[in-house]
Scaffold this motif. Structure first.
Motif, short mmCIF file in Angstrom:
data_model
loop_
_atom_site.label_atom_id
_atom_site.label_comp_id
_atom_site.label_asym_id
_atom_site.label_seq_id
_atom_site.Cartn_x
_atom_site.Cartn_y
_atom_site.Cartn_z
N VAL A 8 0.86 -1.18 0.00
CA VAL A 8 0.00 0.00 0.00
C VAL A 8 0.90 1.24 0.00
O VAL A 8 2.08 1.17 0.36
N TYR A 12 -0.39 5.27 3.98
CA TYR A 12 -1.32 4.46 4.74
C TYR A 12 -0.63 3.58 5.77
O TYR A 12 -1.24 2.67 6.34
N PHE A 43 -7.04 -2.08 -0.29
CA PHE A 43 -6.16 -1.34 0.62
C PHE A 43 -5.31 -0.34 -0.16
O PHE A 43 -5.13 0.81 0.26
N GLN A 44 -4.78 -0.76 -1.30
CA GLN A 44 -3.93 0.12 -2.10
C GLN A 44 -4.68 1.36 -2.58
O GLN A 44 -4.10 2.44 -2.72
N SER A 53 -4.95 -0.55 6.51
CA SER A 53 -3.99 -1.50 5.95
C SER A 53 -3.69 -2.59 6.96
O SER A 53 -3.97 -2.45 8.16
N CYS A 67 1.03 -6.59 2.26
CA CYS A 67 0.57 -5.23 1.98
C CYS A 67 1.44 -4.17 2.65
O CYS A 67 1.50 -3.04 2.16
N VAL A 68 2.05 -4.51 3.76
CA VAL A 68 2.89 -3.57 4.51
C VAL A 68 4.16 -4.31 4.94
O VAL A 68 4.09 -5.43 5.43
N ALA A 74 1.19 -1.31 10.23
CA ALA A 74 -0.04 -1.24 9.43
C ALA A 74 -1.10 -0.48 10.23
O ALA A 74 -0.87 -0.08 11.37
#
Length: 272
Positions: A8, A12, A43-44, A53, A67-68, A74
């Motif tokens: 992301v 975020y 999320f992105q 996130s 994602c992180v 996150a």
């Protein structure tokens, strides 16, 4: 385990939060969505608002999406609600001191039973993350551990993670049960085994031996033993028993030739 990366935007996440001790892991379900990739795309996009996130998303099919980055925080674990478990610190944003994993559940009430592929990937990820980040592999308390989102937000997230395989997870983390590997775990273990083939003239040691099979089971459970550095060779243990030995990057295996035991050791002693 193959992990797809769909990070992301930095806006975020809580950048470089390693200055905090993150000793808790919080498990979630998505209450909607079909795949880990589609959840990561959401999320992105920032559709959930600021700091929406998580570190990882695990799909129904076992796909894991990052994602992180783990060095960053996150945004999935805020904020404390009335009735929260009392061990949570109240003087810091919990996203600085926790990791978070989402699990895809298409039902809005998180009632879908977790399929085998999802459980296998999640259990591996939890054990691997906890091992690397020194998170206690037990129910959370003041000293760290693993909790559901409802532990933080019992009002708005009372059904998160909802229908969740807690008993199977605790059993797996205690080492009382071996989870059948999925295709990604099998492929990743084979790839790791072959990664040092150059040490043996291009052909890695036998992958069908008892030691190799025991090694693969450890890898499926998230133990970081490393690829083989030697072929198997004969030796004896301290009791004079005949054993087969093989050295790995992070451990040594001793296989009793009568088949009664297979033991792994690292620099700190036996790996149980």
């Amino acid at each position: 385990m193959n992990i797809v990366e769909m990070l992301v935007p930095d806006a975020y996440v809580f950048k470089n939060s390693n200055s905090y001790q993150r000793k808790w892991l919080v498990l979630h379900k998505t209450a909607g969505g079909s795949t880990a990739q589609s959840v990561a795309s959401w999320f992105q996009s920032g559709a959930g608002g600021a700091y929406t996130s998580v570190h990882y998303v695990v799909g129904l099919d076992g796909v894991i999406v990052r994602c992180v980055r783990e060095q960053d925080g996150a945004g999935g674990n805020c904020c404390l609600e009335s009735g929260h478990d009392t061990f949570w610190p109240t003087n810091v944003n919990l996203n600085w001191v926790t990791f978070s994993i989402e699990n895809v559940d298409p039902a809005t009430d998180n009632s879908t039973p977790m399929p085998t592929a999802q459980k296998q990937s999640l259990f591996w990820l939890v054990k691997d993350l906890c091992t690397r980040q020194s998170i206690p592999m037990r129910p959370a308390d003041n000293n760290g551990g693993i909790a559901g989102h409802s532990s933080i937000a019992p009002q708005s997230r009372a059904r998160c993670p909802g229908n969740f395989a807690w008993n199977e997870l605790w059993t797996f983390l205690k080492g009382a049960s071996t989870v059948t590997p999925n295709k990604w775990q099998i492929a990743d273990a084979q790839k790791e085994w072959q990664s040092t083939a150059y040490l043996f003239g291009g052909t890695a040691p036998n992958y069908d031996s008892g030691i190799a099979k025991a090694w693969a089971q450890r890898v499926y459970q998230g133990q970081r033993i490393g690829p083989p550095l030697t072929a198997e060779y004969d030796s004896t243990d301290w009791g004079g028993n005949a054993i087969r030995v093989q050295q790995f990057a992070n451990a040594r295996c001793e296989w009793r030739t009568d088949g009664s035991s297979c033991r792994f050791f690292d620099a700190h002693g036996e790996i149980v």
